[in-house]
Design a protein around this motif. Structure first.
Motif, PDB file in Angstrom:
ATOM      1  N   UNK A  14     -49.212  31.384  25.237  1.00  0.00           N
ATOM      2  CA  UNK A  14     -48.639  32.288  24.242  1.00  0.00           C
ATOM      3  C   UNK A  14     -49.788  33.051  23.590  1.00  0.00           C
ATOM      4  N   UNK A  15     -49.476  33.919  22.662  1.00  0.00           N
ATOM      5  CA  UNK A  15     -50.533  34.660  21.960  1.00  0.00           C
ATOM      6  C   UNK A  15     -51.427  33.726  21.157  1.00  0.00           C
ATOM      7  N   UNK A  16     -50.935  32.527  20.862  1.00  0.00           N
ATOM      8  CA  UNK A  16     -51.710  31.539  20.105  1.00  0.00           C
ATOM      9  C   UNK A  16     -52.332  30.471  20.997  1.00  0.00           C
ATOM     10  N   UNK A  17     -52.381  30.702  22.289  1.00  0.00           N
ATOM     11  CA  UNK A  17     -52.929  29.708  23.215  1.00  0.00           C
ATOM     12  C   UNK A  17     -51.801  28.956  23.907  1.00  0.00           C
ATOM     13  N   UNK A  18     -52.105  27.769  24.404  1.00  0.00           N
ATOM     14  CA  UNK A  18     -51.111  26.977  25.109  1.00  0.00           C
ATOM     15  C   UNK A  18     -50.148  26.303  24.143  1.00  0.00           C
ATOM     16  N   UNK A  19     -48.872  26.300  24.514  1.00  0.00           N
ATOM     17  CA  UNK A  19     -47.835  25.640  23.716  1.00  0.00           C
ATOM     18  C   UNK A  19     -46.898  24.890  24.653  1.00  0.00           C
ATOM     19  N   UNK A  20     -46.226  23.899  24.106  1.00  0.00           N
ATOM     20  CA  UNK A  20     -45.222  23.147  24.850  1.00  0.00           C
ATOM     21  C   UNK A  20     -43.855  23.725  24.530  1.00  0.00           C
ATOM     22  N   UNK A  21     -43.136  24.169  25.563  1.00  0.00           N
ATOM     23  CA  UNK A  21     -41.766  24.633  25.363  1.00  0.00           C
ATOM     24  C   UNK A  21     -40.817  23.557  25.882  1.00  0.00           C
ATOM     25  N   UNK A  45     -38.078  31.061  26.965  1.00  0.00           N
ATOM     26  CA  UNK A  45     -38.572  29.688  26.835  1.00  0.00           C
ATOM     27  C   UNK A  45     -38.940  29.479  25.372  1.00  0.00           C
ATOM     28  N   UNK A  46     -38.426  28.393  24.801  1.00  0.00           N
ATOM     29  CA  UNK A  46     -38.501  28.165  23.359  1.00  0.00           C
ATOM     30  C   UNK A  46     -39.139  26.816  23.060  1.00  0.00           C
ATOM     31  N   UNK A  47     -39.955  26.801  22.025  1.00  0.00           N
ATOM     32  CA  UNK A  47     -40.505  25.546  21.486  1.00  0.00           C
ATOM     33  C   UNK A  47     -39.634  25.165  20.296  1.00  0.00           C
ATOM     34  N   UNK A  48     -39.063  23.974  20.326  1.00  0.00           N
ATOM     35  CA  UNK A  48     -38.285  23.504  19.178  1.00  0.00           C
ATOM     36  C   UNK A  48     -38.915  22.233  18.635  1.00  0.00           C
ATOM     37  N   UNK A  53     -38.632  24.405  13.424  1.00  0.00           N
ATOM     38  CA  UNK A  53     -37.411  24.996  13.988  1.00  0.00           C
ATOM     39  C   UNK A  53     -37.646  25.450  15.409  1.00  0.00           C
ATOM     40  N   UNK A  54     -37.280  26.681  15.712  1.00  0.00           N
ATOM     41  CA  UNK A  54     -37.412  27.207  17.069  1.00  0.00           C
ATOM     42  C   UNK A  54     -38.316  28.438  17.082  1.00  0.00           C
ATOM     43  N   UNK A  55     -39.211  28.478  18.075  1.00  0.00           N
ATOM     44  CA  UNK A  55     -40.112  29.608  18.247  1.00  0.00           C
ATOM     45  C   UNK A  55     -40.025  30.084  19.686  1.00  0.00           C
ATOM     46  N   UNK A  56     -39.700  31.357  19.889  1.00  0.00           N
ATOM     47  CA  UNK A  56     -39.640  31.926  21.231  1.00  0.00           C
ATOM     48  C   UNK A  56     -41.053  32.251  21.703  1.00  0.00           C
ATOM     49  N   UNK A  57     -41.380  31.812  22.933  1.00  0.00           N
ATOM     50  CA  UNK A  57     -42.737  32.031  23.432  1.00  0.00           C
ATOM     51  C   UNK A  57     -42.818  32.885  24.687  1.00  0.00           C
ATOM     52  N   UNK A  58     -41.819  32.880  25.529  1.00  0.00           N
ATOM     53  CA  UNK A  58     -41.909  33.628  26.779  1.00  0.00           C
ATOM     54  C   UNK A  58     -40.536  34.166  27.148  1.00  0.00           C
ATOM     55  N   UNK A  59     -40.478  35.454  27.439  1.00  0.00           N
ATOM     56  CA  UNK A  59     -39.227  36.097  27.843  1.00  0.00           C
ATOM     57  C   UNK A  59     -39.386  36.643  29.246  1.00  0.00           C
TER      58      UNK A  59
END
Length: 93
Positions: A14-21, A45-48, A53-59
């Motif tokens: 993501x723009x903030x580096x690697x994240x777990x979705x 793809x969303x990280x919850x 809460x929920x953050x959208x990371x990849x569309x």
């Protein structure tokens, strides 16, 4: 179509580096044709988590081929199965 499913967590950039979705949302079915042609579906793809809460990371979009379109009826499971398989994702139990 229920538009979200929990998935086995995967790591994406993501723009903030690697994240777990851990959630897949199917948002918009478009450009579809039931006369032996294809369609497309937009996904996110969303990280919850409980704190944020929920953050959208990849569309993105997935093209649905004619043989899947022809089988689609009142049950959306064929669309979910195709998108999950295409993206290499598995749902959680």
């Amino acid at each position: 179509m229920s538009n979200t499913k929990k998935i086995q967590p995967i790591t994406v950039w993501s723009v903030n580096g690697q994240v777990q979705v851990n959630c897949l949302a199917l948002n918009n079915f478009f450009d579809y044709h039931f006369d032996n042609l294809s369609g497309k579906i937009s996904y996110v793809l969303i990280e919850t988590n409980d704190e944020l809460g929920a953050t959208e990371h990849f569309k993105g979009d997935v093209k649905i081929p004619p043989h899947i379109m022809q089988q689609w009826g009142t049950d959306d499971s064929i669309i979910w199965d195709y998108v999950l398989n295409t993206l290499g994702l598995t749902t959680t139990i």
